[in-house]
Design a protein around this motif. Structure first.
Motif, PDB file in Angstrom:
ATOM      1  N   UNK A   1      96.079  -5.939  77.558  1.00 53.94           N
ATOM      2  CA  UNK A   1      95.596  -4.755  76.846  1.00 53.94           C
ATOM      3  C   UNK A   1      95.044  -5.129  75.481  1.00 53.94           C
ATOM      4  N   UNK A   2      94.006  -4.421  75.015  1.00 58.62           N
ATOM      5  CA  UNK A   2      93.514  -4.669  73.657  1.00 58.62           C
ATOM      6  C   UNK A   2      94.554  -4.208  72.628  1.00 58.62           C
ATOM      7  N   UNK A   3      94.728  -5.001  71.619  1.00 59.57           N
ATOM      8  CA  UNK A   3      95.705  -4.710  70.567  1.00 59.57           C
ATOM      9  C   UNK A   3      95.436  -3.347  69.908  1.00 59.57           C
ATOM     10  N   UNK A   4      94.188  -2.977  69.769  1.00 62.01           N
ATOM     11  CA  UNK A   4      93.853  -1.716  69.097  1.00 62.01           C
ATOM     12  C   UNK A   4      94.436  -0.505  69.803  1.00 62.01           C
ATOM     13  N   UNK A   5      94.705  -0.619  71.116  1.00 64.67           N
ATOM     14  CA  UNK A   5      95.253   0.513  71.865  1.00 64.67           C
ATOM     15  C   UNK A   5      96.632   0.945  71.361  1.00 64.67           C
ATOM     16  N   UNK A   6      97.360   0.008  70.774  1.00 64.41           N
ATOM     17  CA  UNK A   6      98.684   0.326  70.232  1.00 64.41           C
ATOM     18  C   UNK A   6      98.570   1.373  69.131  1.00 64.41           C
ATOM     19  N   UNK A   7      97.470   1.353  68.391  1.00 63.69           N
ATOM     20  CA  UNK A   7      97.253   2.331  67.329  1.00 63.69           C
ATOM     21  C   UNK A   7      97.162   3.758  67.843  1.00 63.69           C
ATOM     22  N   UNK A   8      96.850   3.935  69.101  1.00 63.32           N
ATOM     23  CA  UNK A   8      96.753   5.272  69.685  1.00 63.32           C
ATOM     24  C   UNK A   8      98.121   5.892  69.970  1.00 63.32           C
ATOM     25  N   UNK A   9      99.176   5.083  69.901  1.00 59.33           N
ATOM     26  CA  UNK A   9     100.523   5.596  70.208  1.00 59.33           C
ATOM     27  C   UNK A   9     101.219   6.173  68.999  1.00 59.33           C
ATOM     28  N   UNK A  10     100.685   5.991  67.811  1.00 57.47           N
ATOM     29  CA  UNK A  10     101.343   6.397  66.567  1.00 57.47           C
ATOM     30  C   UNK A  10     101.449   7.890  66.461  1.00 57.47           C
TER      31      UNK A  10
ATOM     32  N   UNK B   1     103.361  -7.172  79.474  1.00 61.30           N
ATOM     33  CA  UNK B   1     101.964  -6.993  79.102  1.00 61.30           C
ATOM     34  C   UNK B   1     101.609  -7.918  77.953  1.00 61.30           C
ATOM     35  N   UNK B   2     100.332  -8.259  77.879  1.00 66.66           N
ATOM     36  CA  UNK B   2      99.800  -8.968  76.721  1.00 66.66           C
ATOM     37  C   UNK B   2      99.036  -7.953  75.881  1.00 66.66           C
ATOM     38  N   UNK B   3      99.285  -7.969  74.586  1.00 65.08           N
ATOM     39  CA  UNK B   3      98.494  -7.195  73.622  1.00 65.08           C
ATOM     40  C   UNK B   3      97.619  -8.215  72.909  1.00 65.08           C
ATOM     41  N   UNK B   4      96.319  -8.197  73.206  1.00 70.71           N
ATOM     42  CA  UNK B   4      95.423  -9.231  72.697  1.00 70.71           C
ATOM     43  C   UNK B   4      94.413  -8.680  71.704  1.00 70.71           C
ATOM     44  N   UNK B   5      94.275  -9.393  70.624  1.00 73.46           N
ATOM     45  CA  UNK B   5      93.291  -9.068  69.596  1.00 73.46           C
ATOM     46  C   UNK B   5      91.894  -9.446  70.105  1.00 73.46           C
ATOM     47  N   UNK B   6      90.885  -8.786  69.570  1.00 74.62           N
ATOM     48  CA  UNK B   6      89.483  -9.063  69.884  1.00 74.62           C
ATOM     49  C   UNK B   6      89.106  -8.811  71.346  1.00 74.62           C
ATOM     50  N   UNK B   7      89.770  -7.846  71.969  1.00 72.91           N
ATOM     51  CA  UNK B   7      89.380  -7.383  73.301  1.00 72.91           C
ATOM     52  C   UNK B   7      88.854  -5.965  73.171  1.00 72.91           C
ATOM     53  N   UNK B   8      87.841  -5.632  73.942  1.00 70.62           N
ATOM     54  CA  UNK B   8      87.291  -4.283  73.899  1.00 70.62           C
ATOM     55  C   UNK B   8      87.955  -3.355  74.900  1.00 70.62           C
ATOM     56  N   UNK B   9      88.374  -3.893  76.048  1.00 68.88           N
ATOM     57  CA  UNK B   9      88.951  -3.050  77.091  1.00 68.88           C
ATOM     58  C   UNK B   9      90.060  -3.813  77.829  1.00 68.88           C
ATOM     59  N   UNK B  10      90.899  -3.051  78.531  1.00 69.12           N
ATOM     60  CA  UNK B  10      92.019  -3.625  79.268  1.00 69.12           C
ATOM     61  C   UNK B  10      91.542  -4.263  80.561  1.00 69.12           C
ATOM     62  N   UNK B  11      92.293  -5.259  80.995  1.00 70.77           N
ATOM     63  CA  UNK B  11      92.057  -5.904  82.275  1.00 70.77           C
ATOM     64  C   UNK B  11      93.424  -6.235  82.867  1.00 70.77           C
TER      65      UNK B  11
END
Length: 109
Positions: free
Chosen positions: A100-109, A86-96
């Motif tokens: 995946x948007x980098x911010x989604x990683x923060x939801x796993x904490x 997977x790619x974790x990309x900054x400045x994305x609003x939603x996954x495609x």
């Protein structure tokens, strides 16, 4: 005093600090790349095994998932043909797809 863990990233000269706040507190200048990677390690190291990618990708999580971290224009070139990548990309609003948007990683904490 917060414990700071310094680790080298594969063959590069980048140094990751365990917590982004520690970097700011120490008045260290960080590149955007280091900040992204630090965020990923910080968030995913809670409850997951994080390894630095040796051949493909920046990180391997739980010995299964390969992640490449970058900006919105990051391509799959470095992780092509790698299963569960997977790619974790900054400045994305939603996954495609597997980007995946980098911010989604923060939801796993």
């Amino acid at each position: 005093v917060e414990h700071i863990l310094l680790q080298s990233v594969h063959s590069s000269e980048q140094i990751l600090m365990k917590f982004v706040q520690s970097c700011e507190n120490l008045h260290q200048k960080q590149s955007v790349i280091s900040a992204r990677e630090t965020f990923v390690v910080n968030q995913l190291s809670v409850g997951h095994e994080v390894e630095y990618g040796k051949k493909n990708g920046d990180f391997v999580i739980d010995r299964r998932y390969t992640f490449e971290v970058g900006g919105p224009d990051k391509t799959f070139k470095q992780i092509a043909n790698v299963p569960d990548s997977y790619i974790l990309a900054d400045n994305l609003e939603y996954a495609s797809g597997n980007k995946l948007p980098l911010w989604m990683v923060g939801l796993t904490y």
